[in-house]
Design a protein around this motif. Sequence first.
Motif, short mmCIF file in Angstrom:
data_model
loop_
_atom_site.label_atom_id
_atom_site.label_comp_id
_atom_site.label_asym_id
_atom_site.label_seq_id
_atom_site.Cartn_x
_atom_site.Cartn_y
_atom_site.Cartn_z
N GLU A 23 26.71 19.37 -21.74
CA GLU A 23 28.07 19.45 -21.22
C GLU A 23 28.17 18.97 -19.77
OE1 GLU A 23 31.04 20.34 -22.70
OE2 GLU A 23 29.85 20.15 -24.54
N GLY A 24 27.05 18.62 -19.17
CA GLY A 24 27.06 18.12 -17.81
C GLY A 24 27.13 19.20 -16.75
N LEU A 25 26.94 20.46 -17.13
CA LEU A 25 26.96 21.54 -16.14
C LEU A 25 25.62 21.67 -15.42
CD1 LEU A 25 28.77 24.37 -18.16
CD2 LEU A 25 29.76 22.51 -16.84
N LEU A 26 24.55 21.35 -16.11
CA LEU A 26 23.20 21.49 -15.58
C LEU A 26 22.50 20.15 -15.64
CD1 LEU A 26 21.07 23.69 -14.68
CD2 LEU A 26 20.26 23.62 -17.05
N PRO A 27 21.91 19.71 -14.52
CA PRO A 27 21.18 18.43 -14.55
C PRO A 27 20.02 18.50 -15.55
CG PRO A 27 21.51 19.19 -12.29
CD PRO A 27 21.89 20.33 -13.18
N ALA A 28 19.76 17.39 -16.18
CA ALA A 28 18.63 17.34 -17.11
C ALA A 28 17.32 17.49 -16.33
CB ALA A 28 18.64 16.02 -17.87
N GLY A 29 16.31 18.02 -17.00
CA GLY A 29 15.00 18.13 -16.37
C GLY A 29 14.33 16.78 -16.25
N ARG A 30 13.27 16.74 -15.44
CA ARG A 30 12.51 15.50 -15.27
C ARG A 30 11.57 15.34 -16.46
NH1 ARG A 30 7.53 14.46 -13.28
NH2 ARG A 30 7.31 16.66 -12.65
N LEU A 31 11.70 14.20 -17.16
CA LEU A 31 10.88 13.97 -18.33
C LEU A 31 9.41 13.82 -17.95
CD1 LEU A 31 13.02 11.50 -20.50
CD2 LEU A 31 12.54 13.92 -20.94
N THR A 32 8.57 14.59 -18.61
CA THR A 32 7.12 14.49 -18.40
C THR A 32 6.44 13.87 -19.61
OG1 THR A 32 6.86 16.78 -19.20
CG2 THR A 32 7.08 16.44 -16.81
N SER A 33 7.17 13.80 -20.73
CA SER A 33 6.70 13.14 -21.95
C SER A 33 7.94 12.91 -22.81
CB SER A 33 5.68 14.03 -22.69
OG SER A 33 6.32 15.14 -23.27
N PRO A 34 7.83 12.17 -23.88
CA PRO A 34 9.02 11.90 -24.70
C PRO A 34 9.75 13.16 -25.16
CG PRO A 34 7.25 10.42 -25.33
CD PRO A 34 6.65 11.40 -24.37
N ASN A 35 9.03 14.27 -25.33
CA ASN A 35 9.65 15.48 -25.86
C ASN A 35 9.59 16.67 -24.90
OD1 ASN A 35 10.25 14.28 -28.43
ND2 ASN A 35 8.08 14.48 -28.94
N GLN A 36 9.19 16.43 -23.65
CA GLN A 36 9.04 17.53 -22.70
C GLN A 36 9.75 17.18 -21.38
OE1 GLN A 36 7.78 20.50 -23.16
NE2 GLN A 36 6.79 20.23 -25.16
N SER A 38 10.54 18.84 -17.26
CA SER A 38 10.14 19.81 -16.25
C SER A 38 11.37 20.22 -15.42
CB SER A 38 9.08 19.20 -15.34
OG SER A 38 8.76 20.09 -14.28
N TYR A 39 11.45 21.52 -15.13
CA TYR A 39 12.57 22.07 -14.36
C TYR A 39 12.03 22.74 -13.10
CZ TYR A 39 14.95 21.33 -18.81
OH TYR A 39 15.45 20.76 -19.96
N ASP A 40 12.92 22.92 -12.11
CA ASP A 40 12.46 23.52 -10.86
C ASP A 40 13.47 24.56 -10.37
OD1 ASP A 40 14.58 22.09 -9.73
OD2 ASP A 40 13.30 20.42 -9.13
N ASP A 41 13.29 24.99 -9.12
CA ASP A 41 14.14 26.07 -8.58
C ASP A 41 15.61 25.67 -8.48
OD1 ASP A 41 11.98 27.74 -8.40
OD2 ASP A 41 11.62 27.39 -6.26
N THR A 42 15.89 24.36 -8.35
CA THR A 42 17.29 23.96 -8.30
C THR A 42 17.99 24.24 -9.62
OG1 THR A 42 16.79 21.68 -8.98
CG2 THR A 42 16.81 22.16 -6.60
N HIS A 43 17.25 24.13 -10.72
CA HIS A 43 17.83 24.45 -12.03
C HIS A 43 18.04 25.95 -12.17
CE1 HIS A 43 16.10 20.41 -12.81
NE2 HIS A 43 17.12 20.30 -13.64
N VAL A 44 17.11 26.74 -11.64
CA VAL A 44 17.28 28.19 -11.67
C VAL A 44 18.54 28.59 -10.92
CG1 VAL A 44 16.28 30.40 -10.93
CG2 VAL A 44 14.79 28.62 -11.88
N ARG A 45 18.70 28.02 -9.73
CA ARG A 45 19.88 28.34 -8.90
C ARG A 45 21.16 27.92 -9.60
NH1 ARG A 45 20.75 29.05 -3.32
NH2 ARG A 45 22.85 28.42 -2.63
N ARG A 46 21.18 26.73 -10.17
CA ARG A 46 22.39 26.24 -10.83
C ARG A 46 22.72 27.08 -12.07
NH1 ARG A 46 25.84 21.74 -10.89
NH2 ARG A 46 25.44 21.88 -8.66
N LEU A 47 21.71 27.46 -12.82
CA LEU A 47 21.96 28.29 -14.00
C LEU A 47 22.56 29.63 -13.61
CD1 LEU A 47 19.06 27.93 -16.61
CD2 LEU A 47 21.52 27.64 -16.99
#
Length: 228
Positions: A23-36, A38-47
């Motif tokens: 829905e565009g409310l939360l930025p997507a995580g940084r892709l570390t593989s095709p199916n994985q 990675s998220y960080d503290d900015t995602h925690v704060r935004r959530l």
Amino acid sequence: MRIGELSRQTGVAVPTIKYYVREGLLPAGRLTSPNQASYDDTHVRRLRLIRGLMDVGGLSVSAVREVLAAVDSPEESVHKVLGAAQEAITPPSTGEPEGLAEARRTVAEFVRRRGWRVDPDHVSAEAMAVALATFRGIGHGSFEEVLDDYAEACERIAAADLAFVGRNAEVDTLVERVVVGTVLGDAVLSAMRRLAHVDRSARRFDEGAGAASGGQGPEQVQEPGPGR
């Protein structure tokens, strides 16, 4: 961190996190593989911000999207961001009660008399007009006698709100504090008003309140005076 850890830290279910990303409310995580990803503290704060706006502020997904757009637009002035936040959290009026045109004139005159720098077409001015027209329609137009008392209290609250926003705020968090203070501050104010009603009612009308609660009864309560 992986999405599972993000879920554990925030208490938000994984499917819900994925929905917020879609829905565009939360930025997507940084892709570390095709199916994985990675998220960080900015995602925690935004959530946590999203959940606060929804759970405490009572906002819909579309309203949260508008609020977050304001949060993510630091190039806008604080005044414009505050206006955008208010637009998002003020529900649109449904229907037009009888006497709305007259109530609009009352609100416009009230704003002029108070010297408020407010657009007469502001969404909150319309909400106030609808409320006043409804009061009149159900025979309680005398409520308007307390409008100036309300205004004086609201002016003090608004000054306190904006003082809080500017206190020790870094530039990159100022916008967020404006928005969060507007949305969640409304929830605090509404709850505090109800608490104050209970207190004043007990002091004025409930002679047995003191005995029932183990506190002071109305005959023992003194209203705050100078220096109290």
